[in-house]
Scaffold this motif. Sequence first.
Motif, PDB file in Angstrom:
ATOM      1  N   VAL A  42      -1.103 -11.469   5.886  1.00 39.37           N
ATOM      2  CA  VAL A  42      -1.417 -10.049   5.641  1.00 39.37           C
ATOM      3  C   VAL A  42      -2.870  -9.889   5.249  1.00 39.37           C
ATOM      4  O   VAL A  42      -3.557  -8.954   5.667  1.00 39.37           O
ATOM      5  CB  VAL A  42      -0.497  -9.471   4.546  1.00 39.37           C
ATOM      6  N   GLY A  43      -3.369 -10.820   4.429  1.00 45.33           N
ATOM      7  CA  GLY A  43      -4.740 -10.743   3.937  1.00 45.33           C
ATOM      8  C   GLY A  43      -4.842  -9.858   2.710  1.00 45.33           C
ATOM      9  O   GLY A  43      -3.836  -9.356   2.185  1.00 45.33           O
ATOM     10  N   GLY A  44      -6.066  -9.656   2.266  1.00 43.70           N
ATOM     11  CA  GLY A  44      -6.312  -8.918   1.045  1.00 43.70           C
ATOM     12  C   GLY A  44      -7.002  -7.583   1.235  1.00 43.70           C
ATOM     13  O   GLY A  44      -7.424  -6.960   0.252  1.00 43.70           O
ATOM     14  N   MET A  45      -7.135  -7.105   2.479  1.00 42.61           N
ATOM     15  CA  MET A  45      -7.711  -5.788   2.688  1.00 42.61           C
ATOM     16  C   MET A  45      -6.690  -4.732   2.270  1.00 42.61           C
ATOM     17  O   MET A  45      -5.541  -4.750   2.741  1.00 42.61           O
ATOM     18  CB  MET A  45      -8.128  -5.600   4.144  1.00 42.61           C
ATOM     19  N   ASP A  52      -1.295  -2.239   2.091  1.00 41.52           N
ATOM     20  CA  ASP A  52      -0.561  -0.972   1.971  1.00 41.52           C
ATOM     21  C   ASP A  52       0.399  -0.802   3.143  1.00 41.52           C
ATOM     22  O   ASP A  52       1.551  -0.383   2.964  1.00 41.52           O
ATOM     23  CB  ASP A  52      -1.556   0.186   1.913  1.00 41.52           C
ATOM     24  N   SER A  53      -0.060  -1.128   4.335  1.00 44.31           N
ATOM     25  CA  SER A  53       0.798  -1.016   5.514  1.00 44.31           C
ATOM     26  C   SER A  53       1.986  -1.966   5.415  1.00 44.31           C
ATOM     27  O   SER A  53       3.120  -1.594   5.729  1.00 44.31           O
ATOM     28  CB  SER A  53      -0.009  -1.316   6.781  1.00 44.31           C
ATOM     29  N   PHE A  54       1.736  -3.192   4.956  1.00 42.18           N
ATOM     30  CA  PHE A  54       2.825  -4.169   4.853  1.00 42.18           C
ATOM     31  C   PHE A  54       3.830  -3.755   3.783  1.00 42.18           C
ATOM     32  O   PHE A  54       5.040  -3.901   3.965  1.00 42.18           O
ATOM     33  CB  PHE A  54       2.256  -5.551   4.548  1.00 42.18           C
ATOM     34  N   VAL A  55       3.327  -3.233   2.658  1.00 45.49           N
ATOM     35  CA  VAL A  55       4.221  -2.770   1.592  1.00 45.49           C
ATOM     36  C   VAL A  55       5.096  -1.623   2.094  1.00 45.49           C
ATOM     37  O   VAL A  55       6.304  -1.566   1.813  1.00 45.49           O
ATOM     38  CB  VAL A  55       3.400  -2.332   0.358  1.00 45.49           C
ATOM     39  N   ALA A  56       4.498  -0.717   2.861  1.00 48.84           N
ATOM     40  CA  ALA A  56       5.231   0.459   3.326  1.00 48.84           C
ATOM     41  C   ALA A  56       6.251   0.119   4.401  1.00 48.84           C
ATOM     42  O   ALA A  56       7.361   0.684   4.428  1.00 48.84           O
ATOM     43  CB  ALA A  56       4.248   1.502   3.857  1.00 48.84           C
TER      44      ALA A  56
END
Length: 456
Positions: free
Chosen positions: A195-198, A203-207
């Motif tokens: 996912v990385g840290g950007m 936010d996209s992965f969490v959502a």
Amino acid sequence: MFKRKAYERLQEWKERSQGRTAVLIEGARRVGKTTLVKCFAQNEYKDYLYIDFSAASKATLDIFLNHREDVDLFLRMLQLQYGKALVPRESLVIFDEVQRFPIAREYIKHLVEDGRFDYIETGSLVSIKKNVESIVIPSEEERIPLEPLDFEEYLWATGKNLYAEEIRKACESRTALPDGAHATCMRLFDEYMLVGGMPQSVDSFVAENDFRGCDRVKRQIIALYREDIAKFGGSDARRARAVYDDIPGQLSAANKRFKFDSLEKGSRFETYESALIWLEDARLINRCYLCSDPSVGYRLHEDASSLKCYMADTGLLVSLAFDDGPDLMDVHRDIQFGRVSINKGMLIENIVAQQLKSLGHSLFYYSWQEPSKTEGSRPRTREIDFLVSRGFEDAARKPRVTPVEVKSSKSYSTISLDDFGRRFERRVGEEIVLHPKQLRAEGHRIYLPLYMTIFI
């Protein structure tokens, strides 16, 4: 806003400075600078005034251009322009994207001297020469770097606070986590690596809890960075783009030292030096230099021409490495479950470099030739992945060389680390091996799971 460690640094600056300095938040684009400072302003001040120089009106710019000779008049007109009545010593003024209007950055000196309000600037590409060549950099300006989210921040962002707390406790106490928790943390670390840290990717992965959405975000960021290189890189643009795009291929090689001849036949470090500086100033890459004589004070023995080049965010490295088209949108999950043949070592080494950088370490490695054991045989190449300096218990906490070896698989040897310890016994303190297995200690050598990198 995701919880960021830089927020605490801003709190410390506010308390200590009491308006005597401004602070500049430096970082790559899309790393979360604007979100951070707006959240800080809302939480820590009665009111704030926000100026985005990427979209400021002509009327706002005219105030900076024509009314700087009188600070009192300047501040009055600025507040009228934005419909604000700021309370002295309880209000903040934010100059966002200040690199787009260098005059504002230069004027910080006089605003700080006035002392009425606090000032925070944010900047991308802000330290590049063309953006500051016509101004005097204010000595009243402190700097706080903002990197992509580190692994602990990622755990906070994804609601895994308990794991973050237990990993920290385990590392500090040198106690292994239970096997089940260790397996979960390794899975989360692999997830973070992809996912990385950007912040937008996280936010996209969490959502969505899906790699495809965050991959689209990362590809958009890579496209934005390429546009920045073309727009702001000047005479270095072509070479900077060539270096940036070639990083995955260079890191996938057995010897990860950057080979400039692969970009352009006959090229050497000197040909690309200014392009590398541009990319590092833009915080798109992390350079790791050869230290020719490993002793505390690595820069005294820095060989800048022999370097490794890591991407500032490993998630972006994954998306850049597999930038072959829409059919690879699911490659993240395939990598995590081992369904793609890939040199995972390049991703692991890149993410360790990323975590060390976020801790404030400059990046150095050491390489040498051990004499052959039999006559007529070739010398044996040895290399230590990273060198850091840490206080050593057996030397009254005085700093000693701490060699860091990175292992991506569970089967490995420590020949280089063994030879390094014998070669520089009096200089070396604790030795660290970062690996996928459990924590254990053997004398002055500590074997840490990869997910503990952020706590070393």
